[in-house]
Design a protein around this motif. Sequence first.
Motif, short mmCIF file in Angstrom:
data_model
loop_
_atom_site.label_atom_id
_atom_site.label_comp_id
_atom_site.label_asym_id
_atom_site.label_seq_id
_atom_site.Cartn_x
_atom_site.Cartn_y
_atom_site.Cartn_z
N ASN A 91 24.43 4.21 -53.45
CA ASN A 91 23.86 2.86 -53.39
C ASN A 91 22.44 2.90 -52.81
OD1 ASN A 91 23.34 0.18 -53.09
ND2 ASN A 91 25.14 -0.28 -51.83
N PRO A 92 21.41 2.52 -53.60
CA PRO A 92 20.05 2.55 -53.06
C PRO A 92 19.89 1.72 -51.78
CG PRO A 92 20.01 2.14 -55.43
CD PRO A 92 21.45 2.10 -55.02
N LEU A 93 20.60 0.58 -51.71
CA LEU A 93 20.48 -0.24 -50.49
C LEU A 93 20.95 0.54 -49.26
CD1 LEU A 93 19.96 -2.87 -48.91
CD2 LEU A 93 22.29 -3.59 -49.50
N ALA A 94 22.04 1.28 -49.40
CA ALA A 94 22.56 2.06 -48.27
C ALA A 94 21.49 3.03 -47.77
CB ALA A 94 23.81 2.82 -48.69
N ILE A 95 20.83 3.69 -48.70
CA ILE A 95 19.81 4.67 -48.34
C ILE A 95 18.63 3.98 -47.64
CG2 ILE A 95 18.15 6.33 -49.34
CD1 ILE A 95 21.15 7.24 -49.22
N MET A 96 18.29 2.81 -48.16
CA MET A 96 17.18 2.06 -47.55
C MET A 96 17.50 1.68 -46.10
SD MET A 96 15.48 -1.22 -49.35
CE MET A 96 15.94 -2.67 -48.47
N ILE A 97 18.74 1.24 -45.87
CA ILE A 97 19.11 0.83 -44.50
C ILE A 97 19.11 2.06 -43.57
CG2 ILE A 97 20.85 -0.27 -43.03
CD1 ILE A 97 21.94 -1.71 -45.53
N SER A 98 19.76 3.12 -44.02
CA SER A 98 19.85 4.33 -43.18
C SER A 98 18.46 4.84 -42.82
CB SER A 98 20.59 5.45 -43.91
OG SER A 98 21.95 5.16 -43.99
N LYS A 99 17.59 4.88 -43.81
CA LYS A 99 16.24 5.41 -43.58
C LYS A 99 15.47 4.53 -42.59
CE LYS A 99 14.16 7.47 -47.29
NZ LYS A 99 13.46 7.36 -48.56
N ALA A 100 15.52 3.22 -42.82
CA ALA A 100 14.76 2.31 -41.95
C ALA A 100 15.27 2.38 -40.52
CB ALA A 100 14.87 0.88 -42.47
N ARG A 101 16.57 2.50 -40.38
CA ARG A 101 17.18 2.47 -39.05
C ARG A 101 16.98 3.77 -38.27
NH1 ARG A 101 23.60 1.71 -39.05
NH2 ARG A 101 23.87 0.45 -37.22
N LEU A 102 16.74 4.86 -39.00
CA LEU A 102 16.71 6.16 -38.33
C LEU A 102 15.37 6.89 -38.44
CD1 LEU A 102 20.21 6.26 -39.20
CD2 LEU A 102 19.64 7.66 -37.23
N THR A 103 14.32 6.15 -38.71
CA THR A 103 13.01 6.81 -38.76
C THR A 103 12.14 6.25 -37.64
OG1 THR A 103 13.26 6.92 -41.15
CG2 THR A 103 11.08 7.38 -40.28
N TYR A 104 11.49 7.15 -36.95
CA TYR A 104 10.70 6.76 -35.77
C TYR A 104 9.33 6.20 -36.15
CZ TYR A 104 8.31 6.96 -31.31
OH TYR A 104 7.61 6.63 -30.19
N ILE A 105 8.96 5.12 -35.49
CA ILE A 105 7.57 4.64 -35.55
C ILE A 105 7.21 4.09 -34.17
CG2 ILE A 105 8.32 2.46 -36.65
CD1 ILE A 105 5.49 2.21 -37.85
N GLU A 106 6.04 4.40 -33.72
CA GLU A 106 5.54 3.92 -32.42
C GLU A 106 5.53 2.38 -32.41
OE1 GLU A 106 4.70 4.95 -29.02
OE2 GLU A 106 4.28 6.68 -30.31
N SER A 107 5.95 1.78 -31.29
CA SER A 107 6.03 0.30 -31.24
C SER A 107 4.68 -0.36 -31.53
CB SER A 107 6.47 -0.19 -29.86
OG SER A 107 7.64 0.43 -29.49
N SER A 108 3.62 0.18 -30.90
CA SER A 108 2.32 -0.49 -31.06
C SER A 108 1.89 -0.43 -32.54
CB SER A 108 1.26 0.17 -30.19
OG SER A 108 1.19 1.54 -30.52
N HIS A 109 2.22 0.67 -33.19
CA HIS A 109 1.86 0.81 -34.59
C HIS A 109 2.66 -0.17 -35.46
CE1 HIS A 109 -0.20 2.68 -37.77
NE2 HIS A 109 0.84 3.33 -38.29
N LEU A 110 3.94 -0.27 -35.14
CA LEU A 110 4.80 -1.19 -35.90
C LEU A 110 4.30 -2.64 -35.74
CD1 LEU A 110 7.36 -1.81 -37.57
CD2 LEU A 110 8.68 -1.83 -35.45
N LEU A 111 3.95 -2.98 -34.50
CA LEU A 111 3.50 -4.36 -34.26
C LEU A 111 2.16 -4.64 -34.97
CD1 LEU A 111 4.67 -4.68 -30.55
CD2 LEU A 111 5.69 -5.77 -32.57
N LYS A 112 1.34 -3.60 -35.07
CA LYS A 112 0.08 -3.75 -35.79
C LYS A 112 0.35 -4.01 -37.28
CE LYS A 112 -3.98 -1.03 -36.37
NZ LYS A 112 -4.42 0.33 -36.18
N GLN A 113 1.30 -3.26 -37.83
CA GLN A 113 1.67 -3.43 -39.24
C GLN A 113 2.29 -4.82 -39.48
OE1 GLN A 113 1.00 -0.88 -41.59
NE2 GLN A 113 -0.03 -0.12 -39.76
N TYR A 114 3.02 -5.27 -38.48
CA TYR A 114 3.65 -6.59 -38.54
C TYR A 114 2.56 -7.67 -38.65
CZ TYR A 114 6.31 -10.60 -36.55
OH TYR A 114 6.89 -11.82 -36.32
N LYS A 115 1.53 -7.50 -37.86
CA LYS A 115 0.44 -8.48 -37.89
C LYS A 115 -0.25 -8.44 -39.27
CE LYS A 115 -3.42 -10.42 -35.55
NZ LYS A 115 -3.96 -10.64 -36.88
#
Length: 417
Positions: A91-115
């Motif tokens: 299931n592609p959705l399963a892979i998408m969830i697993s990947k998003a949940r288990l890949t590291y990204i720095e908080s400040s970088h994530l928040l910048k991307q969010y903005k």
Amino acid sequence: MTASTQKVTNHKEYYEAFYNPKYDFLGQSYASMYPNLHKYPATMLPQIGLELLKEFKAKKTNLLDPYCGSGSSFVAALDYDIKEFIGFDLNPLAIMISKARLTYIESSHLLKQYKILLDNIENNMSKILDFNILNNITNIDFWIEKQAQKDLIAIFNAIISIKNETAKNLFMLAFSETLREASYTRNNEFKLFRMKEYESYIPNTYKIFNRKLKNIINIYIEFYQQKLRGINLSVYNSGFYNTDKKFDTILTSPPYGDSKTTVAYGQFSTFINEWLGFKEARKLDSKMLGGIKAKKLYEKGLMKEYILEIAKADNKRALEVSSFYENLESSIKSLPDSLNIGAKVFFIVGNRRVKNIELPTDEFIAEVFCNNGFKHLNTLKRKISNKSMPLQNSPTNKIGALSRTMNEEWIVVCEKL
Ligand SMILES: C[S@@+](CC[C@H](N)C(=O)[O-])C[C@H]1O[C@@H](n2cnc3c(N)ncnc32)[C@H](O)[C@@H]1O
């Protein structure tokens, strides 16, 4: 047998199961310990995985999950200090969830991307949109209101212009949840049914998305991110294949029957899989274990007498059930070459009832492993108190409701010789 375990079954057992209340995790839900980034059907309680790894002293090297779904086995193993994971799921959705949940990204970088994402959305609201993507979804007007379609396109375009893949995957989870919630689907069910009162349902798509997005980012940063430094995850959108890597642990919960009559993983995931261009989204359930009716009855080992019993009442059902066990057997048989000697295997499974006959899938799994170079260490039985499961083995499929036949689970533990 420890002091807290007791024998529970009274039919003739080839591989004994013991009830251990420790594994009930009474009063604990999935989310109370491991907050969810995205809904997924029939998830495995990570608490069980963690306890198993501890009790059976699994090696801390690596972990394979051949039916990884939303990655619960990986999040359990993170708390046991395993850092290398490989997962497979059709299931592609399963892979998408697993990947998003288990890949590291720095908080400040994530928040910048969010903005950047919020700015992109703002800009897109006034742009002329390309509606082509809507052709991906079968019968879109039946499922999604016109304004919601436009809003979804604007949000989606804003997400795909994000360059950072990790941030983009997390944002896509919020989009996927929004796509479902903004549609006319009855939200608390796995299968696709349109709500009765759909004409009066006018979703505020941006509001839904913003709520989901904030929630996902908070959970990721507060709960998962600190655990993800230095982990190595590879997840594949396919059935298991030998990657030439050797594993010391498998922790998994396979389907407990075919998707059509048990849990419709494919149907649950149809909209997002279609939206992302997965051509076989509507055929996914028939590709899963037991998806295509067998041509002859499965007449091997301990399952034979059960299949023959079902065949007496309904030969067609017996052929459907045969297909599931045939597929599960070949799937299990493909695993040993990827395991080191001494590797521990944990399969958590439900024993479904067909034609009022309870099928001992736990014993079947133990038998297949034992026939393929493993010894059976233990089968633990637990009571389910909080699992999201369909109501019955029927199309009702209500999230959160427990099936009469599925309020117990079996944990099969084997070791490679
Ligand atoms: C019980 S669910 C796993 C749930 C997972 N443990 C979690 O907590 O999210 C079983 C998974 O098996 C997948 N599946 C079914 N047939 C498969 C196959 N032949 N190969 C790989 N995955 C399969 C389904 O898509 C589903 O995600």
